[in-house]
Design a protein around this motif. Structure first.
Motif, mmCIF file in Angstrom:
data_model
loop_
_atom_site.group_PDB
_atom_site.id
_atom_site.type_symbol
_atom_site.label_atom_id
_atom_site.label_comp_id
_atom_site.label_asym_id
_atom_site.label_seq_id
_atom_site.Cartn_x
_atom_site.Cartn_y
_atom_site.Cartn_z
ATOM 1 N N CYS A 1 9.159 1.715 11.069
ATOM 2 C CA CYS A 1 8.332 2.280 9.997
ATOM 3 C C CYS A 1 8.118 1.237 8.890
ATOM 4 O O CYS A 1 8.988 0.406 8.628
ATOM 5 C CB CYS A 1 9.003 3.497 9.377
ATOM 6 S SG CYS A 1 8.880 4.987 10.354
ATOM 7 N N ILE A 2 6.960 1.305 8.262
ATOM 8 C CA ILE A 2 6.763 0.531 7.047
ATOM 9 C C ILE A 2 7.752 1.040 6.007
ATOM 10 O O ILE A 2 7.969 2.246 5.869
ATOM 11 C CB ILE A 2 5.308 0.689 6.545
ATOM 12 C CG1 ILE A 2 4.325 0.095 7.568
ATOM 13 C CG2 ILE A 2 5.126 0.023 5.183
ATOM 14 C CD1 ILE A 2 4.516 -1.371 7.880
ATOM 15 N N ARG A 3 8.366 0.123 5.285
ATOM 16 C CA ARG A 3 9.420 0.463 4.338
ATOM 17 C C ARG A 3 8.973 1.567 3.366
ATOM 18 O O ARG A 3 7.905 1.490 2.765
ATOM 19 C CB ARG A 3 9.822 -0.781 3.540
ATOM 20 C CG ARG A 3 11.018 -0.593 2.625
ATOM 21 C CD ARG A 3 11.505 -1.930 2.111
ATOM 22 N NE ARG A 3 10.392 -2.708 1.541
ATOM 23 C CZ ARG A 3 10.463 -4.011 1.295
ATOM 24 N NH1 ARG A 3 11.555 -4.684 1.614
ATOM 25 N NH2 ARG A 3 9.433 -4.649 0.769
ATOM 26 N N GLY A 4 9.807 2.585 3.249
ATOM 27 C CA GLY A 4 9.532 3.676 2.322
ATOM 28 C C GLY A 4 8.657 4.784 2.881
ATOM 29 O O GLY A 4 8.363 5.750 2.178
ATOM 30 N N THR A 5 8.254 4.679 4.158
ATOM 31 C CA THR A 5 7.394 5.708 4.758
ATOM 32 C C THR A 5 8.186 6.558 5.740
ATOM 33 O O THR A 5 9.297 6.204 6.145
ATOM 34 C CB THR A 5 6.192 5.090 5.486
ATOM 35 O OG1 THR A 5 6.653 4.372 6.656
ATOM 36 C CG2 THR A 5 5.434 4.126 4.578
ATOM 37 N N LEU A 6 7.587 7.662 6.131
ATOM 38 C CA LEU A 6 8.186 8.563 7.114
ATOM 39 C C LEU A 6 7.658 8.230 8.507
ATOM 40 O O LEU A 6 6.500 7.817 8.649
ATOM 41 C CB LEU A 6 7.849 10.014 6.760
ATOM 42 C CG LEU A 6 8.327 10.504 5.395
ATOM 43 C CD1 LEU A 6 7.683 11.845 5.060
ATOM 44 C CD2 LEU A 6 9.849 10.612 5.379
ATOM 45 N N GLU B 1 3.523 6.240 -5.202
ATOM 46 C CA GLU B 1 3.463 6.400 -6.652
ATOM 47 C C GLU B 1 2.337 7.336 -7.063
ATOM 48 O O GLU B 1 2.429 8.011 -8.102
ATOM 49 C CB GLU B 1 3.279 5.028 -7.325
ATOM 50 C CG GLU B 1 4.491 4.117 -7.197
ATOM 51 C CD GLU B 1 4.211 2.712 -7.692
ATOM 52 O OE1 GLU B 1 3.051 2.440 -8.073
ATOM 53 O OE2 GLU B 1 5.142 1.883 -7.694
ATOM 54 N N GLU B 2 1.281 7.387 -6.242
ATOM 55 C CA GLU B 2 0.150 8.276 -6.511
ATOM 56 C C GLU B 2 0.416 9.698 -6.023
ATOM 57 O O GLU B 2 -0.419 10.583 -6.194
ATOM 58 C CB GLU B 2 -1.110 7.729 -5.823
ATOM 59 C CG GLU B 2 -1.600 6.405 -6.377
ATOM 60 C CD GLU B 2 -2.299 6.557 -7.723
ATOM 61 O OE1 GLU B 2 -2.794 7.666 -7.998
ATOM 62 O OE2 GLU B 2 -2.325 5.576 -8.483
ATOM 63 N N GLY B 3 1.572 9.914 -5.387
ATOM 64 C CA GLY B 3 1.949 11.252 -4.971
ATOM 65 C C GLY B 3 1.659 11.605 -3.532
ATOM 66 O O GLY B 3 1.818 12.769 -3.121
ATOM 67 N N TYR B 4 1.255 10.629 -2.732
ATOM 68 C CA TYR B 4 0.945 10.894 -1.323
ATOM 69 C C TYR B 4 2.197 10.788 -0.458
ATOM 70 O O TYR B 4 3.080 9.944 -0.707
ATOM 71 C CB TYR B 4 -0.088 9.893 -0.793
ATOM 72 C CG TYR B 4 -1.475 10.112 -1.356
ATOM 73 C CD1 TYR B 4 -2.305 11.103 -0.828
ATOM 74 C CD2 TYR B 4 -1.950 9.329 -2.409
ATOM 75 C CE1 TYR B 4 -3.575 11.311 -1.347
ATOM 76 C CE2 TYR B 4 -3.213 9.522 -2.926
ATOM 77 C CZ TYR B 4 -4.013 10.514 -2.396
ATOM 78 O OH TYR B 4 -5.264 10.720 -2.912
ATOM 79 N N ALA B 5 2.269 11.641 0.543
ATOM 80 C CA ALA B 5 3.252 11.445 1.612
ATOM 81 C C ALA B 5 2.657 10.406 2.559
ATOM 82 O O ALA B 5 1.495 10.523 2.963
ATOM 83 C CB ALA B 5 3.504 12.753 2.347
ATOM 84 N N VAL B 6 3.418 9.389 2.882
ATOM 85 C CA VAL B 6 2.907 8.286 3.697
ATOM 86 C C VAL B 6 3.714 8.205 4.987
ATOM 87 O O VAL B 6 4.952 8.143 4.956
ATOM 88 C CB VAL B 6 2.978 6.943 2.941
ATOM 89 C CG1 VAL B 6 2.316 5.839 3.767
ATOM 90 C CG2 VAL B 6 2.316 7.060 1.571
ATOM 91 N N TYR B 7 3.001 8.201 6.109
ATOM 92 C CA TYR B 7 3.638 8.159 7.424
ATOM 93 C C TYR B 7 3.216 6.882 8.158
ATOM 94 O O TYR B 7 2.076 6.410 8.017
ATOM 95 C CB TYR B 7 3.223 9.360 8.274
ATOM 96 C CG TYR B 7 3.764 10.684 7.789
ATOM 97 C CD1 TYR B 7 4.895 11.259 8.367
ATOM 98 C CD2 TYR B 7 3.135 11.376 6.758
ATOM 99 C CE1 TYR B 7 5.387 12.480 7.935
ATOM 100 C CE2 TYR B 7 3.624 12.598 6.315
ATOM 101 C CZ TYR B 7 4.744 13.143 6.908
ATOM 102 O OH TYR B 7 5.223 14.354 6.470
ATOM 103 N N LEU C 1 0.830 -1.208 0.000
ATOM 104 C CA LEU C 1 0.000 0.000 0.000
ATOM 105 C C LEU C 1 0.860 1.252 0.000
ATOM 106 O O LEU C 1 0.584 2.218 -0.727
ATOM 107 C CB LEU C 1 -0.927 0.004 1.214
ATOM 108 C CG LEU C 1 -2.092 -0.976 1.199
ATOM 109 C CD1 LEU C 1 -2.828 -0.949 2.538
ATOM 110 C CD2 LEU C 1 -3.048 -0.630 0.065
ATOM 111 N N ALA C 2 1.909 1.241 0.813
ATOM 112 C CA ALA C 2 2.785 2.413 0.902
ATOM 113 C C ALA C 2 3.423 2.711 -0.451
ATOM 114 O O ALA C 2 3.491 3.880 -0.881
ATOM 115 C CB ALA C 2 3.858 2.184 1.961
ATOM 116 N N GLN C 3 3.894 1.674 -1.122
ATOM 117 C CA GLN C 3 4.513 1.869 -2.435
ATOM 118 C C GLN C 3 3.509 2.444 -3.433
ATOM 119 O O GLN C 3 3.813 3.403 -4.167
ATOM 120 C CB GLN C 3 5.069 0.545 -2.960
ATOM 121 C CG GLN C 3 5.737 0.667 -4.326
ATOM 122 C CD GLN C 3 6.309 -0.658 -4.804
ATOM 123 O OE1 GLN C 3 6.462 -1.591 -4.036
ATOM 124 N NE2 GLN C 3 6.616 -0.730 -6.090
#
Length: 325
Positions: free
Chosen positions: A229-234, A214-220, A208-210
């Motif tokens: 943290c979930i990989r690739g999130t802040l 890709e859709e342009g959302y900042a994911v925390y 989901l984070a990936q």
């Protein structure tokens, strides 16, 4: 019962709460105690609370109970939950106690010894299901959500009794984040729960984070302590009250069912909530977030033991509906 600790506890807080009388109905609840709620009692409403979800459920009719009884409400709680409790305008007094003392309170209520080993083995050591509220009551509906079960079987209130939620103005006093705008339209992940673990859920969050990035959302990812943290999130490391306002301004919240969602559910955010399909069939009915009477947008999904592309596609469709796309 730990008599010495009980004596220490009652001596320490005698001037605050007067005398304590436990009602038999609450012996079925192992993690929280309420006493002296009878209208003819001369004692204040008295709560001993542990856990975010517990606090929200036990206080969910506080204003109505105070209106009917004309009493003040005194809450005993852990220090890390003080700001949460102070977010309820109906709370008249707070007494902070240690985990050891809280364990003694639960033991007194359930007529058993505090068992630290059992608590460690079971994670947080609690197992508070609706059946514990309704057990032994003839004709009780075990499929009720927790909010309704509390109203009917614990507090004996009318069907139209208003639900008590945190007061936003009070919660705002305990925020530490200076600029909430950075979370506007972000997606907040809440993958961890002290009482629920779902096999394969981290992989779902990673996918989901990936996709969301890709859709342009900042994911925390909401993390506490050593949680990762979930990989690739802040990382989102904040107070309970901060979390209330972060999620309120966000595009949506995606999380495993946990107590912190009970605290924020009235903030108007969009929620996608995962439940474990391997649990008893009543689990979703008992703990449905929709049991709270709010206008928040809520979508709930059972995570099957095996989940492939079709399940992920369904998740993402629900996210788009929550976000409004």
């Amino acid at each position: 019962m730990n008599v010495r600790l009980y004596e220490k506890l009652t001596d320490r807080y005698r001037e605050h709460i007067g005398w304590i009388r436990y009602i038999p109905a609450m012996r079925r609840i192992s993690k929280a105690v309420i006493a002296c709620t009878e209208q003819n009692s001369d004692c204040d409403l008295f709560y001993a609370l542990a856990g975010i979800g517990d606090t929200c459920y036990m206080l969910c009719y506080l204003d109505e109970l105070k209106k009917i009884s004309g009493k003040k409400a005194v809450v005993l709680t852990r220090g890390d939950l003080e700001t949460l409790v102070r977010s309820y305008s109906g709370v008249d007094g707070i007494i902070l106690i240690s985990e050891e003392e809280l364990a003694a309170m639960r033991a007194i209520a359930s007529h058993s010894e505090p068992d630290a080993a059992e608590e460690k083995e079971n994670g947080n050591g609690y197992n508070w299901d609706v059946w514990k509220i309704v057990s032994g009551i003839k004709g009780a509906d075990s499929a009720l959500n927790c909010v309704e079960a509390m109203r009917i079987y614990q507090y004996h209130l009318a069907e139209n009794a208003p639900v008590t939620y945190p007061d936003e103005a009070l919660a705002a006093r305990y925020t530490t984040i200076k600029d909430f705008d950075i979370y506007r339209n972000a997606v907040i992940l809440n993958p961890y729960s002290y009482s629920l673990f779902i096999d394969g859920i981290i992989e779902i969050f990673e996918q989901l984070a990936q996709k969301l990035r890709e859709e342009g959302y900042a994911v925390y990812t909401n993390v506490v302590g050593k949680q990762e943290c979930i990989r690739g999130t802040l990382p989102l490391r904040c107070s309970i009250c901060d979390f209330y306002f972060v999620t309120q301004i966000s595009a949506c919240v995606i999380g495993v069912r946990s107590g912190i969602l009970d605290f924020t559910v009235n903030n108007g955010a969009g929620y996608l909530v995962f439940y474990d399909s391997s649990r008893d069939g009543l689990y979703l009915k008992n703990y449905t977030l929709t049991g709270w009477k709010t206008d928040s947008r809520i979508c709930e999904m059972l995570v099957p033991p095996e989940h492939g592309p079709d399940f992920f596609a369904e998740i993402y469709r629900n996210i788009q509906l929550l976000i409004g796309r």
